[in-house]
Structures are given as structure tokens and as C-alpha cells.
Design a protein around this motif. Structure first.
Motif, PDB file in Angstrom:
ATOM      1  N   GLY A 103       0.840  -1.211  -0.022  1.00  0.00           N
ATOM      2  CA  GLY A 103      -0.070  -0.040  -0.064  1.00  0.00           C
ATOM      3  C   GLY A 103       0.839   1.271  -0.110  1.00  0.00           C
ATOM      4  O   GLY A 103       1.943   1.154  -0.339  1.00  0.00           O
ATOM      5  N   ALA A 104       0.003   2.233   0.499  1.00  0.00           N
ATOM      6  CA  ALA A 104       1.055   3.723   0.492  1.00  0.00           C
ATOM      7  C   ALA A 104       1.615   3.604   1.611  1.00  0.00           C
ATOM      8  O   ALA A 104       1.291   4.330   2.760  1.00  0.00           O
ATOM      9  CB  ALA A 104      -0.181   4.782   0.314  1.00  0.00           C
ATOM     10  N   SER A 105       2.870   2.879   1.886  1.00  0.00           N
ATOM     11  CA  SER A 105       3.579   2.985   2.923  1.00  0.00           C
ATOM     12  C   SER A 105       4.125   4.084   3.588  1.00  0.00           C
ATOM     13  O   SER A 105       4.309   4.233   4.635  1.00  0.00           O
ATOM     14  CB  SER A 105       4.620   1.843   2.788  1.00  0.00           C
ATOM     15  OG  SER A 105       5.623   2.139   1.766  1.00  0.00           O
ATOM     16  N   PHE A 106       4.478   5.089   2.556  1.00  0.00           N
ATOM     17  CA  PHE A 106       5.085   6.369   3.182  1.00  0.00           C
ATOM     18  C   PHE A 106       3.847   7.522   3.272  1.00  0.00           C
ATOM     19  O   PHE A 106       4.525   8.542   3.662  1.00  0.00           O
ATOM     20  CB  PHE A 106       6.009   6.688   2.003  1.00  0.00           C
ATOM     21  CG  PHE A 106       7.393   5.832   1.703  1.00  0.00           C
ATOM     22  CD1 PHE A 106       8.185   6.006   2.714  1.00  0.00           C
ATOM     23  CD2 PHE A 106       7.235   5.048   0.771  1.00  0.00           C
ATOM     24  CE1 PHE A 106       9.280   4.904   2.476  1.00  0.00           C
ATOM     25  CE2 PHE A 106       8.319   3.893   0.835  1.00  0.00           C
ATOM     26  CZ  PHE A 106       9.305   4.063   1.565  1.00  0.00           C
ATOM     27  N   PHE A 107       2.744   7.231   3.054  1.00  0.00           N
ATOM     28  CA  PHE A 107       1.814   8.140   3.227  1.00  0.00           C
ATOM     29  C   PHE A 107       1.315   8.371   4.789  1.00  0.00           C
ATOM     30  O   PHE A 107       1.183   7.234   5.369  1.00  0.00           O
ATOM     31  CB  PHE A 107       0.518   7.599   2.477  1.00  0.00           C
ATOM     32  CG  PHE A 107      -0.414   9.007   2.666  1.00  0.00           C
ATOM     33  CD1 PHE A 107      -0.720  10.069   2.097  1.00  0.00           C
ATOM     34  CD2 PHE A 107      -1.758   8.345   3.524  1.00  0.00           C
ATOM     35  CE1 PHE A 107      -1.695  11.024   2.230  1.00  0.00           C
ATOM     36  CE2 PHE A 107      -2.954   9.350   3.775  1.00  0.00           C
ATOM     37  CZ  PHE A 107      -2.730  10.486   3.195  1.00  0.00           C
ATOM     38  N   VAL A 108       1.215   9.573   5.165  1.00  0.00           N
ATOM     39  CA  VAL A 108       0.607   9.587   6.634  1.00  0.00           C
ATOM     40  C   VAL A 108      -0.477  10.899   6.654  1.00  0.00           C
ATOM     41  O   VAL A 108      -0.657  11.699   5.675  1.00  0.00           O
ATOM     42  CB  VAL A 108       1.816  10.042   7.765  1.00  0.00           C
ATOM     43  CG1 VAL A 108       2.699   9.086   7.792  1.00  0.00           C
ATOM     44  CG2 VAL A 108       2.394  11.259   7.079  1.00  0.00           C
ATOM     45  N   HIS A 109      -1.325  10.582   7.463  1.00  0.00           N
ATOM     46  CA  HIS A 109      -2.414  11.417   7.524  1.00  0.00           C
ATOM     47  C   HIS A 109      -2.438  12.760   8.445  1.00  0.00           C
ATOM     48  O   HIS A 109      -3.091  13.752   8.042  1.00  0.00           O
ATOM     49  CB  HIS A 109      -3.668  10.929   8.119  1.00  0.00           C
ATOM     50  CG  HIS A 109      -4.235   9.603   7.548  1.00  0.00           C
ATOM     51  ND1 HIS A 109      -3.646   8.304   7.699  1.00  0.00           N
ATOM     52  CD2 HIS A 109      -5.290   9.546   6.554  1.00  0.00           C
ATOM     53  CE1 HIS A 109      -4.363   7.660   6.774  1.00  0.00           C
ATOM     54  NE2 HIS A 109      -5.383   8.379   6.202  1.00  0.00           N
ATOM     55  N   ARG A 110      -1.265  12.846   9.240  1.00  0.00           N
ATOM     56  CA  ARG A 110      -1.031  13.936   9.920  1.00  0.00           C
ATOM     57  C   ARG A 110       0.764  14.424   9.887  1.00  0.00           C
ATOM     58  O   ARG A 110       1.333  13.960  10.836  1.00  0.00           O
ATOM     59  CB  ARG A 110      -1.097  13.877  11.438  1.00  0.00           C
ATOM     60  CG  ARG A 110      -2.605  13.146  11.565  1.00  0.00           C
ATOM     61  CD  ARG A 110      -3.238  13.012  12.979  1.00  0.00           C
ATOM     62  NE  ARG A 110      -3.581  14.215  13.756  1.00  0.00           N
ATOM     63  CZ  ARG A 110      -4.253  14.520  14.688  1.00  0.00           C
ATOM     64  NH1 ARG A 110      -4.545  13.197  15.463  1.00  0.00           N
ATOM     65  NH2 ARG A 110      -4.412  15.789  15.248  1.00  0.00           N
ATOM     66  N   PRO A 111       1.208  14.731   8.673  1.00  0.00           N
ATOM     67  CA  PRO A 111       2.396  14.858   8.476  1.00  0.00           C
ATOM     68  C   PRO A 111       3.013  15.921   9.519  1.00  0.00           C
ATOM     69  O   PRO A 111       4.346  15.843   9.981  1.00  0.00           O
ATOM     70  CB  PRO A 111       2.537  15.613   7.151  1.00  0.00           C
ATOM     71  CG  PRO A 111       1.186  16.080   6.771  1.00  0.00           C
ATOM     72  CD  PRO A 111       0.334  15.175   7.532  1.00  0.00           C
ATOM     73  N   LEU A 112       2.342  16.987  10.008  1.00  0.00           N
ATOM     74  CA  LEU A 112       2.869  18.047  11.030  1.00  0.00           C
ATOM     75  C   LEU A 112       3.509  17.321  12.188  1.00  0.00           C
ATOM     76  O   LEU A 112       4.483  17.581  12.880  1.00  0.00           O
ATOM     77  CB  LEU A 112       1.805  19.259  11.109  1.00  0.00           C
ATOM     78  CG  LEU A 112       1.752  20.306   9.904  1.00  0.00           C
ATOM     79  CD1 LEU A 112       1.017  21.483  10.283  1.00  0.00           C
ATOM     80  CD2 LEU A 112       3.152  20.681   9.468  1.00  0.00           C
ATOM     81  N   LEU A 113       2.278  16.425  12.691  1.00  0.00           N
ATOM     82  CA  LEU A 113       2.696  15.932  14.114  1.00  0.00           C
ATOM     83  C   LEU A 113       3.772  14.817  13.868  1.00  0.00           C
ATOM     84  O   LEU A 113       4.559  14.722  14.710  1.00  0.00           O
ATOM     85  CB  LEU A 113       1.469  15.165  14.491  1.00  0.00           C
ATOM     86  CG  LEU A 113       0.243  15.730  15.021  1.00  0.00           C
ATOM     87  CD1 LEU A 113      -0.857  14.983  15.402  1.00  0.00           C
ATOM     88  CD2 LEU A 113       0.836  16.572  16.165  1.00  0.00           C
TER      89      LEU A 113
END
Length: 306
Positions: A62-72
Motif C-alpha cells: 500500500g501507500a507505505s510512506f503516506f501519513v494523515h498527520r504530517p505536521l505531527l
């Protein structure tokens, strides 16, 4: 965490092994801290950490490098860098056993920060245990008694950064993968340190470079053992064994530097360990009832994530 296997004995063994590996790496880092810049040591550690995180992250689908909260994620990475820098500054100027003992204030700070930041409630028993832990740290630091070492505050600062990182991790566990979080922490730290390292760089000798790489590898291997242990046993089961690191650090401090902890450090460590064991037992009892009703997905953190 994904891939959970119910094998607490193996989890305990891996946790103990991780503490030995961390101790070996920290002993090397203490030796290096008197020869090269601290930021250089941490930068080398993060190079290895990033390579390990990249290898692990690319293995998941899947989208292994994708995150929902990049600032955190970035904020967590900054906290872990701060924890690493202050950690090595702490072990550079005081004994390994003293530094390790002071560092046990980290879980206390996590609990204190979880009240305003996560809205968690702390009952009277946990408050008593936390107060005892704080008392133990004060016994080790001994402010106002003429033997206070300001360098010990580096370890307090390291624990504070670590605790903040743990809180941020808890806020993201519902939406982020553990592997993706590890990669973002690693790459954030590496970018930050790569910008800073030229300002305080000492050309290393061949011996120093090999030691820097070795301590970086040991730190990353220790983190991997922690991850595996948490997949095999609950954090509340493993928590008491984290205090074995104090024993390993005492032995390493004597063998490598001829230093043993004084009676105040032993007294403070005893108070902290007892309060920590009591807290771990309370957490274990609290988890029994929910565990009977459902199978929870637990995400735990190690003492540091660098």
C-alpha cells in the motif's frame, strides 16, 4: 501492532536483549562524546536508523510512506532528535548509571503530559507512584546540597523530549502505521541533523568513524528488538524488565570507565524502580478487564526511538 504473536517469554527475552544492545551502544557513545561532536554522533546514528526504517517501510504494501498527520509526524521527529542529543550530552558528563536513573523520569512525564494533552485521568494510586518516582529523581540530582550536577538536567531534558514524542505517538496511533511513523521520524531527524552537523563537525579518525557506525547499528538493532518484543508480549508485561538497563549500565560504567554509582544514586534508583514496578502492576490489572471483553490493538513505545 501488526503481526502480534502471543509469546511473552520470547518477548521478555528480546526486551532484555534490547537493553543489553542499547547499553553497549550507549557506552560507545559516551566514549566518543569526549572525542567528537555530539551532533556528529547522533547524525551517524540517524543515517543507520533511516536506512533501517527505509528497508522496513518498503516491505509493507500500500501507500507505505503516506501519513494523515504530517505536521505531527515532523514534530515527533524533532522531539526524538532533541531526546537523542540531550541523552548523549547527559551521558558525556555524568556516570552511565546516574544518567540512566534520571532518565527513568520519562514515564512519569508521559503520565503528567497525558492529562492536559490527551485528557486522560490519573487515580490516586498512580499519583502516589508518580510522586515517588519524582522523589527518586530528586534524590539522585540532590539540588541545593552542594553536589548537584547541572549536567544531570540534560537527561531530564532528554526525558522531556522523549515523553512529548510518546504523547504525539499516542495521538497518531489511530490513523498512522507504526512503520510509516518510524520512517518519518528517521527522515525528519536525518534532515534536521544534516543541516546542523556542518556547524560542529570534527573530522573523525578511522577508529572514531568505525565506532560511530557501530553505535548507530547497535541503536537501530536495539530498536528492532524492541519492536519484536512488543509484538510478542504486552507493554505492561515488559515494563518491569526495562529496569535491568540500570544494572547493565552500572556494570558497563565500572568496566569501561571505572565508575560506580554513589549511595544517593542507589537510593534514588531503588525508589524509582519500586514506583515503576508498582505502576506496571496497576496497568496490568487495569488491562485484564478490557482484555476479557475484547482483543485490543496495543501500540507501545520504547524508552527512545532513535
Amino acid at each position: 501492532m501488526s503481526g502480534h504473536v502471543d509469546n511473552p517469554l520470547r518477548g521478555i527475552g528480546l526486551s532484555v536483549l534490547a537493553s543489553v544492545v542499547f547499553c553497549t551502544g550507549d557506552t560507545i557513545a559516551k566514549q566518543l562524546s569526549s572525542e567528537v561532536a555530539v551532533i556528529q554522533i547522533v547524525w551517524t546514528r540517524y543515517v543507520v536508523f533511516t536506512l533501517m526504517a527505509l528497508l522496513i517501510t518498503t516491505q509493507i504494501g500500500g501507500a507505505s510512506f503516506f501519513v494523515h498527520r504530517p505536521l505531527l509526524q515532523i514534530a515527533r521527529g524533532v522531539c526524538l532528535v532533541g531526546s537523542s542529543l540531550f541523552f548523549i550530552l547527559g551521558i558525556r558528563d555524568i556516570g552511565l548509571a546516574e544518567a540512566t536513573t534520571i532518565g527513568f523520569i520519562g514515564p512519569v512525564l508521559v503520565t503528567l503530559l497525558s492529562i492536559p494533552l490527551l485528557g486522560e485521568r490519573v487515580d490516586r494510586r498512580r499519583w502516589l507512584a508518580l510522586g515517588a518516582g519524582m522523589l527518586g529523581v530528586l534524590v539522585v540530582l540532590r539540588p541545593g546540597f552542594g553536589t548537584f550536577q547541572v549536567q544531570g538536567l540534560y537527561r531530564v531534558a532528554s526525558a522531556a523530549f522523549w515523553a512529548t514524542g510518546v504523547i504525539l505517538t499516542r495521538r497518531m496511533t489511530a490513523t498512522e502505521r507504526a512503520e510509516s511513523t518510524m520512517f518519518w521520524s528517521a527522515i525528519t531527524g536525518l534532515v534536521m541533523l544534516t543541516i546542523l552537523v556542518p556547524f560542529d563537525f570534527v573530522p573523525p579518525t578511522g577508529r572514531q568513524l568505525s565506532l560511530q557506525i557501530t553505535q548507530g547499528v547497535l541503536s537501530s538493532v536495539g530498536q528492532w528488538f524492541v519492536i519484536l518484543s512488543l509484538r510478542m508480549a504486552p507493554a505492561s508485561t515488559l515494563a518491569p524488565f526495562s529496569y535491568l538497563s540500570l544494572l547493565w549500565m552500572t556494570i558497563a560504567g565500572f568496566m569501561a570507565f571505572g565508575v560506580l554509582p554513589d549511595r544517593w544514586t542507589v537510593a534514588g534508583a531503588t525508589i524509582i524502580v519500586l514506583s515503576g514496578l508498582y505502576t506496571a502492576d496497576q496497568e496490568r490489572k487495569r488491562s485484564i478487564v478490557p482484555a476479557r471483553a475484547a482483543t485490543p490493538v496495543a501500540v507501545a513505545t520504547s524508552r527512545r526511538a532513535d
